[in-house]
Motif scaffolding. Structure first.
Motif, mmCIF file in Angstrom:
data_model
loop_
_atom_site.group_PDB
_atom_site.id
_atom_site.type_symbol
_atom_site.label_atom_id
_atom_site.label_comp_id
_atom_site.label_asym_id
_atom_site.label_seq_id
_atom_site.Cartn_x
_atom_site.Cartn_y
_atom_site.Cartn_z
ATOM 1 N N ALA A 163 27.306 16.155 71.365
ATOM 2 C CA ALA A 163 27.433 16.707 70.015
ATOM 3 C C ALA A 163 28.260 17.973 69.987
ATOM 4 C CB ALA A 163 26.037 16.989 69.444
ATOM 5 N N ASP A 164 28.117 18.817 71.017
ATOM 6 C CA ASP A 164 28.857 20.074 71.099
ATOM 7 C C ASP A 164 28.879 20.496 72.558
ATOM 8 O OD1 ASP A 164 30.071 22.488 70.819
ATOM 9 O OD2 ASP A 164 28.432 23.470 69.764
ATOM 10 N N PRO A 165 30.059 20.608 73.175
ATOM 11 C CA PRO A 165 30.119 20.970 74.596
ATOM 12 C C PRO A 165 29.438 22.294 74.920
ATOM 13 C CG PRO A 165 32.243 20.153 73.844
ATOM 14 C CD PRO A 165 31.393 20.318 72.631
ATOM 15 N N HIS A 166 29.357 23.186 73.932
ATOM 16 C CA HIS A 166 28.739 24.488 74.160
ATOM 17 C C HIS A 166 27.250 24.505 73.819
ATOM 18 C CE1 HIS A 166 32.577 26.494 74.961
ATOM 19 N NE2 HIS A 166 33.067 25.751 73.999
ATOM 20 N N GLY A 167 26.713 23.391 73.364
ATOM 21 C CA GLY A 167 25.285 23.308 73.101
ATOM 22 C C GLY A 167 24.800 24.054 71.886
ATOM 23 N N LEU A 177 18.990 22.374 66.523
ATOM 24 C CA LEU A 177 18.890 21.420 65.426
ATOM 25 C C LEU A 177 18.486 20.040 65.944
ATOM 26 C CD1 LEU A 177 22.020 22.428 63.322
ATOM 27 C CD2 LEU A 177 19.630 22.943 62.827
ATOM 28 N N MET A 178 19.054 19.632 67.069
ATOM 29 C CA MET A 178 18.696 18.342 67.652
ATOM 30 C C MET A 178 17.259 18.352 68.149
ATOM 31 S SD MET A 178 22.257 17.619 69.722
ATOM 32 C CE MET A 178 21.876 15.913 70.098
ATOM 33 N N LEU A 179 16.797 19.490 68.637
ATOM 34 C CA LEU A 179 15.405 19.593 69.074
ATOM 35 C C LEU A 179 14.453 19.465 67.895
ATOM 36 C CD1 LEU A 179 13.216 20.259 71.177
ATOM 37 C CD2 LEU A 179 13.650 22.686 70.717
ATOM 38 N N SER A 180 14.771 20.106 66.786
ATOM 39 C CA SER A 180 13.896 19.998 65.606
ATOM 40 C C SER A 180 13.806 18.566 65.102
ATOM 41 C CB SER A 180 14.412 20.917 64.493
ATOM 42 O OG SER A 180 15.702 20.513 64.062
ATOM 43 N N ARG A 181 14.883 17.810 65.236
ATOM 44 C CA ARG A 181 14.841 16.394 64.844
ATOM 45 C C ARG A 181 14.011 15.572 65.834
ATOM 46 N NH1 ARG A 181 20.530 13.797 63.676
ATOM 47 N NH2 ARG A 181 20.336 15.249 61.927
ATOM 48 N N ASN A 229 40.041 24.647 64.352
ATOM 49 C CA ASN A 229 39.995 23.686 65.447
ATOM 50 C C ASN A 229 40.050 24.350 66.819
ATOM 51 O OD1 ASN A 229 39.928 21.441 63.668
ATOM 52 N ND2 ASN A 229 42.138 21.559 63.402
ATOM 53 N N TRP A 230 40.069 25.663 66.850
ATOM 54 C CA TRP A 230 40.087 26.386 68.115
ATOM 55 C C TRP A 230 38.664 26.715 68.548
ATOM 56 C CZ3 TRP A 230 44.538 30.534 68.335
ATOM 57 C CH2 TRP A 230 45.738 29.929 67.962
ATOM 58 N N ASP A 231 38.497 26.897 69.834
ATOM 59 C CA ASP A 231 37.216 27.361 70.349
ATOM 60 C C ASP A 231 37.301 28.889 70.489
ATOM 61 O OD1 ASP A 231 34.778 27.734 71.452
ATOM 62 O OD2 ASP A 231 35.244 26.872 73.402
ATOM 63 N N VAL A 232 36.865 29.580 69.444
ATOM 64 C CA VAL A 232 37.013 31.036 69.399
ATOM 65 C C VAL A 232 35.695 31.739 69.710
ATOM 66 C CG1 VAL A 232 38.968 31.017 67.819
ATOM 67 C CG2 VAL A 232 36.648 30.966 66.906
ATOM 68 N N ALA A 233 34.824 31.074 70.472
ATOM 69 C CA ALA A 233 33.581 31.738 70.873
ATOM 70 C C ALA A 233 33.845 32.973 71.720
ATOM 71 C CB ALA A 233 32.698 30.758 71.644
#
Length: 365
Positions: free
Chosen positions: A144-148, A153-157, A241-245
């Motif tokens: 879902a997201d390489p950075h996790g 949100l996935m845990l709550s589901r 579309n950039w990974d600006v983390a």
């Protein structure tokens, strides 16, 4: 976010921060309780399931899974810890809250509550993180997201009663709302901090030379909030579309390298001068910017901002191990140079007076 910063000011952003804390702690505590309840309140069972779901096996509990195990990687890990500890506490939109308190005892009470709240939330994050690895698994999280960043949100589901159930929908909506209001409060605070700095430092003192009326300064700050927000929206559209983390890491590095030395020297060193202040602010910020621009976080790795380019020569992803000492050194050198300049000026003034003392006394007679 622009409306909160421009119309609400410090009180409006403080209100949204308080609402955020209540929702964040309440929702996180509920998710953590559900995680522990799923494993019959057995922390060892949670850790075993997390190790299995992580796909890393025993390495899941060892240092180096994210940054590596070489000597440079271990230094990078230490640098990251130093940067987070110093930088997160010195970000401008956080330190500006101290000036809104009535007096010093109110500041101390606020800091006591802040330390307790942050400590509690960090403990809840540990439970939620291991719970996500145990119940969701790293394969689905990274898909879902390489950075996790979607793991909570996935845990709550995954903690619900099943897809489409009321419990799952309510829990997921509560967590999504918490994430949204957290981003809302943080960005509104940063927008207000930027606008206040521009209105107070640039407009009131640089342009008006300290002659701006308080009401005029407040009006300029409100309109500056709008300008900063619009510019942020435009930039976010361009780099969506950039990974600006890496910008988050950069902000924390600048806080640790520039703001932390200035605050430390101002509080604990009477010999700290204006030149030392400017040297620590500009020197620490410049050092962090240069090192980050040529670090592995920007180029040279698949997770970098420019993964297909490689122009890095700084081998770490965090600059704190170098830029933080540089900021402190710059502040010390700047202050010492100003003291020497003042001493030299004083000696020169004394010499000129002694040379003209006899003539002055003779003229007085």
């Amino acid at each position: 976010m622009i409306i909160y910063a421009a119309l609400g000011g410090i009180k409006g952003t403080a209100l949204i921060q308080m609402i955020k804390i209540v929702l964040l702690l309440g929702t996180s505590a509920a998710v953590a309780v559900l995680v522990l309840n799923r494993f019959d309140w057995n922390p060892e069972a949670v850790l075993r399931a997390a190790r299995q779901g992580s796909g890393a096996g025993p390495a899941f509990f060892q240092q180096g899974l994210q940054l590596g195990t070489s000597a440079v990687d271990r230094l990078d890990f230490a640098s990251l810890q130093i940067t987070v500890i110093l930088g997160a506490a010195c970000l401008p939109h956080i330190t500006m809250r101290l000036y809104s308190a009535r007096d010093v005892p109110a500041v101390r009470r606020s800091m006591s509550w802040a330390v307790g709240t942050v400590t509690t939330f960090c403990l809840l994050v540990i439970i939620m993180g291991t719970g996500a690895a145990a119940l969701v698994g790293s394969r689905f999280i990274t898909a879902a997201d390489p950075h996790g960043r979607a793991s909570v949100l996935m845990l709550s589901r995954a903690l619900g009663d099943g897809p489409g159930s009321v419990g799952t929908t309510v829990l997921y909506a509560a967590m999504a709302g918490t994430v949204f209001i957290t981003l809302l409060s943080s960005v509104a605070g940063m927008t207000l901090a930027a606008a206040s700095s521009l209105a107070h430092d640039l407009f009131a003192h640089a342009v008006r030379r300290g002659r701006a009326a308080p009401r005029t300064e407040m009006t300029v700050a409100a309109w500056t909030s709008v300008a900063v927000g619009v510019a942020a929206i435009a930039l976010s559209v361009l780099v969506q579309n950039w990974d600006v983390a890496v910008l988050t890491t950069l902000a924390i590095c600048i806080g640790a390298s520039a703001v932390a030395p200035a605050l430390t020297y101002s509080l604990f060193w009477r010999g700290f001068t204006r030149t030392g202040l400017l040297a620590s602010l500009y020197g620490g910020a410049a050092c962090a910017l240069v090192l980050m621009a040529f670090s592995k976080a920007v180029s040279g790795t698949p997770a970098a901002v420019f993964p297909h380019a490689d122009f890095h020569w700084f081998p770490m992803q965090s600059t704190g191990l170098v830029s933080v000492p540089f900021g402190y050194l710059a502040g010390w050198l700047g202050s010492r140079l100003e003291h020497r300049r003042r001493a030299a000026h004083s000696q020169e003034s004394r010499r000129l007076y002694e040379e003209s003392e006899a003539r002055l006394l003779a003229a007085a007679e």
